[in-house]
Scaffold this motif. Structure first.
Motif, PDB file in Angstrom:
ATOM      1  N   ASP A 197     -11.778  28.701   0.880  1.00  0.00           N
ATOM      2  CA  ASP A 197     -10.699  29.674   0.357  1.00  0.00           C
ATOM      3  C   ASP A 197      -9.737  29.584   0.212  1.00  0.00           C
ATOM      4  O   ASP A 197      -8.954  29.253   1.121  1.00  0.00           O
ATOM      5  CB  ASP A 197     -11.693  30.528   1.019  1.00  0.00           C
ATOM      6  CG  ASP A 197     -11.469  31.714  -0.860  1.00  0.00           C
ATOM      7  OD1 ASP A 197     -12.745  32.419  -0.406  1.00  0.00           O
ATOM      8  OD2 ASP A 197     -10.418  32.466  -1.478  1.00  0.00           O
ATOM      9  N   LYS A 198      -9.335  29.779  -1.084  1.00  0.00           N
ATOM     10  CA  LYS A 198      -8.427  29.506  -1.750  1.00  0.00           C
ATOM     11  C   LYS A 198      -7.158  30.348  -1.035  1.00  0.00           C
ATOM     12  O   LYS A 198      -6.741  30.627  -1.191  1.00  0.00           O
ATOM     13  CB  LYS A 198      -7.403  29.294  -2.415  1.00  0.00           C
ATOM     14  CG  LYS A 198      -8.261  30.878  -4.125  1.00  0.00           C
ATOM     15  CD  LYS A 198      -7.933  30.815  -5.130  1.00  0.00           C
ATOM     16  CE  LYS A 198      -8.769  31.497  -5.995  1.00  0.00           C
ATOM     17  NZ  LYS A 198      -7.734  32.613  -6.126  1.00  0.00           N
ATOM     18  N   GLU A 199      -8.530  31.901  -0.428  1.00  0.00           N
ATOM     19  CA  GLU A 199      -7.572  33.294  -0.112  1.00  0.00           C
ATOM     20  C   GLU A 199      -6.864  33.545   1.036  1.00  0.00           C
ATOM     21  O   GLU A 199      -7.657  32.279   1.989  1.00  0.00           O
ATOM     22  CB  GLU A 199      -8.019  34.363  -0.513  1.00  0.00           C
ATOM     23  CG  GLU A 199      -8.263  34.749  -1.699  1.00  0.00           C
ATOM     24  CD  GLU A 199      -6.955  35.028  -2.445  1.00  0.00           C
ATOM     25  OE1 GLU A 199      -5.646  35.109  -2.677  1.00  0.00           O
ATOM     26  OE2 GLU A 199      -7.168  34.644  -3.696  1.00  0.00           O
ATOM     27  N   ALA A 200      -6.126  33.948   2.104  1.00  0.00           N
ATOM     28  CA  ALA A 200      -5.595  33.612   3.422  1.00  0.00           C
ATOM     29  C   ALA A 200      -6.682  34.958   4.361  1.00  0.00           C
ATOM     30  O   ALA A 200      -6.157  34.431   5.629  1.00  0.00           O
ATOM     31  CB  ALA A 200      -4.231  34.797   3.668  1.00  0.00           C
ATOM     32  N   ALA A 201      -7.818  35.352   3.652  1.00  0.00           N
ATOM     33  CA  ALA A 201      -8.660  35.643   4.527  1.00  0.00           C
ATOM     34  C   ALA A 201      -9.636  36.211   3.101  1.00  0.00           C
ATOM     35  O   ALA A 201     -10.292  35.727   2.346  1.00  0.00           O
ATOM     36  CB  ALA A 201      -8.508  37.296   4.183  1.00  0.00           C
TER      37      ALA A 201
ATOM     38  N   LEU B  55     -13.959  27.243   9.104  1.00  0.00           N
ATOM     39  CA  LEU B  55     -13.263  28.134   7.874  1.00  0.00           C
ATOM     40  C   LEU B  55     -11.728  27.394   7.053  1.00  0.00           C
ATOM     41  O   LEU B  55     -10.552  27.828   8.210  1.00  0.00           O
ATOM     42  CB  LEU B  55     -13.353  29.877   7.988  1.00  0.00           C
ATOM     43  CG  LEU B  55     -13.468  30.813   7.109  1.00  0.00           C
ATOM     44  CD1 LEU B  55     -15.032  30.150   6.831  1.00  0.00           C
ATOM     45  CD2 LEU B  55     -13.501  32.338   7.814  1.00  0.00           C
ATOM     46  N   HIS B  56     -11.936  27.134   6.642  1.00  0.00           N
ATOM     47  CA  HIS B  56     -10.512  26.422   5.958  1.00  0.00           C
ATOM     48  C   HIS B  56     -10.063  27.058   4.889  1.00  0.00           C
ATOM     49  O   HIS B  56     -10.465  27.644   3.552  1.00  0.00           O
ATOM     50  CB  HIS B  56     -10.509  25.657   5.250  1.00  0.00           C
ATOM     51  CG  HIS B  56     -10.901  24.637   5.777  1.00  0.00           C
ATOM     52  ND1 HIS B  56     -10.719  23.494   6.813  1.00  0.00           N
ATOM     53  CD2 HIS B  56     -12.080  23.240   6.293  1.00  0.00           C
ATOM     54  CE1 HIS B  56     -11.123  23.166   7.664  1.00  0.00           C
ATOM     55  NE2 HIS B  56     -12.438  23.257   7.429  1.00  0.00           N
ATOM     56  N   LEU B  57      -9.110  28.939   4.979  1.00  0.00           N
ATOM     57  CA  LEU B  57      -7.802  29.796   4.435  1.00  0.00           C
ATOM     58  C   LEU B  57      -6.979  29.108   4.145  1.00  0.00           C
ATOM     59  O   LEU B  57      -7.001  28.141   4.342  1.00  0.00           O
ATOM     60  CB  LEU B  57      -8.214  30.459   5.081  1.00  0.00           C
ATOM     61  CG  LEU B  57      -9.202  31.775   5.168  1.00  0.00           C
ATOM     62  CD1 LEU B  57      -9.451  32.835   6.205  1.00  0.00           C
ATOM     63  CD2 LEU B  57     -10.696  31.586   4.730  1.00  0.00           C
ATOM     64  N   GLY B  58      -6.254  29.912   2.415  1.00  0.00           N
ATOM     65  CA  GLY B  58      -4.979  28.981   2.122  1.00  0.00           C
ATOM     66  C   GLY B  58      -5.570  27.648   1.880  1.00  0.00           C
ATOM     67  O   GLY B  58      -4.795  26.874   1.658  1.00  0.00           O
ATOM     68  N   ALA B  59      -6.866  27.045   1.287  1.00  0.00           N
ATOM     69  CA  ALA B  59      -6.921  26.170   1.225  1.00  0.00           C
ATOM     70  C   ALA B  59      -7.737  26.337   0.020  1.00  0.00           C
ATOM     71  O   ALA B  59      -9.692  25.844  -0.926  1.00  0.00           O
ATOM     72  CB  ALA B  59      -8.444  25.278   2.369  1.00  0.00           C
TER      73      ALA B  59
END
Ligand SMILES: Cc1cc2nc3c(=O)[nH]c(=O)nc-3n(C[C@H](O)[C@H](O)[C@H](O)COP(=O)(O)OP(=O)(O)OC[C@H]3O[C@@H](n4cnc5c(N)ncnc54)[C@H](O)[C@@H]3O)c2cc1C
Length: 412
Positions: free
Chosen positions: A44-48, A177-181
């Motif tokens: 996900d592109k977001e941090a959460a 889970l890859h956040l900020g991705a």
């Protein structure tokens, strides 16, 4: 993140899910349940998790009243409710079957409401009944109308909380889970050998990918070489909330009879699981895919909307309704007037501005709003191209539906 092994070399499947909203996370969990050996990676592109539609909605668990027989919505909503209720019970997530009344204001709406009742029965929605004013006012004493459909099992829940639990489950089962991705590119590997996904934090080589990118689902699908249509058009839904002294005006959920020309359900009064009561959402064209207020404009998003022929056809057909929605968005008095048709005791002093969400509504080239859930395939990439309401309600059933097809290659 490091580059993974070439897919297929270890006998263990690596599957990517793009989007950590409730649909993506439910899909990741379902993939793990069906193939416990699979390695599931969520980007996900977001941090959460749950930062967009999943965390910004009415929080209603729809019982399945509205959807045409044979549609994916009809099938997956009823099954989704059952799965969601069990999941919440299992994880100790607050779930309140507070019930809902859909209220007709005149004879013409009463005819449509009777049609809705037949459809709900046909869809297997339990417990629905038609009630005269005296009977529905025992449930909602401040509501007025000529006839109401009562759905006692319609419920409320916090979908962001459900999504956070799903994320915990996915990681507990060995997923990552890859956040900020943010996903920037999707390329096939060889002749149908796998998929390479380029993200802000690295490259992953995968056997298959499921695109659950919500407001960006069409763009992500195009990265994989899928069709440009339907396009996502962002429709913002704004809410007010009742002041604490006015909350007693609403016990559960009070809805209008929906206008069959639109997939949106109309401004409703909704008790939330935290005790707040929301009024909304309206439906105004957002000036950005994630445009949660009038100040947020994005040139690229606006160009996309302006260049899409379907948008102009839609605007020509519905400009009057669109103008009314804008006026309602700009005037608290007009917004409250809409809700007062159902609860006349409400006044503008009883409300304060509250949250907003943006619906990812797919629009076809001919200007029609895509009504049903829609999934497309491009090689080993499945894209959820339209997952508006009741997709949060249906998420666990959608996840299971997708997982089965991704793992067996059906639909490709
Ligand atoms: C105002 C409103 C009211 C609603 N009310 C209800 C309701 O009461 N009941 C109901 O069932 N449904 C309701 N819905 C619909 C429901 O919220 C959505 O159908 C559901 O949340 C969709 O979930 P999703 O996971 O597909 O999308 P999202 O929650 O939007 O998740 C998509 C995710 O993809 C990520 N993403 C996007 N692009 C990329 C990229 N390039 N790379 C990596 N990540 C990316 C985003 O950051 C986001 O986290 C409502 C929706 C709105 C807007």
């Amino acid at each position: 993140m490091t580059t993974g092994n070439t897919p297929g070399t270890r006998g263990q499947r690596r599957i990517g899910v793009i989007g950590a909203g409730i649909v993506g996370l439910a899909t990741a969990q379902a993939l793990q349940q069906r193939d416990p050996d699979a390695e599931v990676l969520v980007f996900d592109k977001e941090a959460a998790v749950a930062q967009h539609q999943t965390g910004r909605n009415s929080g209603v668990v729809h019982a399945g009243l509205y959807y045409p027989k044979g549609s994916l919505k009809a099938e997956l909503c009823v099954e989704g409710v059952r799965r969601l209720r069990d999941y919440c019970q299992d994880r100790g997530i607050a779930y309140d079957a507070c019930g809902k009344v859909v209220v007709a204001l005149d004879d013409e709406e009463a005819v449509r409401l009777r049609g809705l009742f037949e459809r709900a029965v046909g869809n297997g929605v339990p417990g629905v009944e038609l009630l005269e004013p005296a009977a529905f006012q025992e449930i909602e004493p401040h509501a007025v109308g000529t006839l109401a459909l009562h759905s006692p099992n319609t419920a409320i829940v916090d979908y962001a909380e459900v999504a956070r639990h799903l994320a915990i489950d996915v990681e507990a089962a060995g997923g990552t889970l890859h956040l900020g991705a943010a996903v920037r590119g999707i390329r096939p590997v060889g002749a149908d050998a796998g998929v390479r996904v380029l993200t802000d934090v690295g490259i992953a080589e995968l056997d298959a990918v499921v695109n659950c990118a919500g407001l960006h689902a069409d763009r992500v699908a195009q990265l994989a070489g899928d069709d440009a249509e339907p396009r996502i058009v962002p429709f913002r839904g704004e809410y007010y909330q009742l002041t604490p002294s006015a909350r007693g005006l609403v016990n559960g959920l009070i809805y209008p009879v929906p206008d069959p020309r639109y997939p949106f359900l109309g401004v409703h009064l909704t008790k939330r699981i935290d005790g707040e009561v929301l009024i909304g959402p309206n439906a105004v064209l957002a000036m950005a895919r994630e445009g949660y207020d009038w100040r947020t404009l994005r040139g690229g998003d606006l160009m996309d909307i302006a260049r899409w022929p379907g948008m102009w056809r839609l605007a020509r057909q519905h400009w009057r309704t669109g103008a009314d929605e804008v006026l309602r968005s700009l005037s608290t008095r007009r917004f409250v007037e809409e809700a007062r048709r159902y609860v006349p005791a409400l006044t503008a002093d009883d409300v304060i501005p509250s949250v907003a969400g943006v619906r990812a509504q797919a629009v076809d080239r001919d200007g029609s709003l895509v009504d049903d859930f829609r999934i497309s395939w491009q090689g080993r990439v499945a894209s959820v191209r339209n997952a508006p309401s009741p997709a949060a309600t249906s998420s666990l059933a959608i996840g299971s539906y997708l997982a089965e097809r991704v793992l067996t290659g059906v639909g490709r």
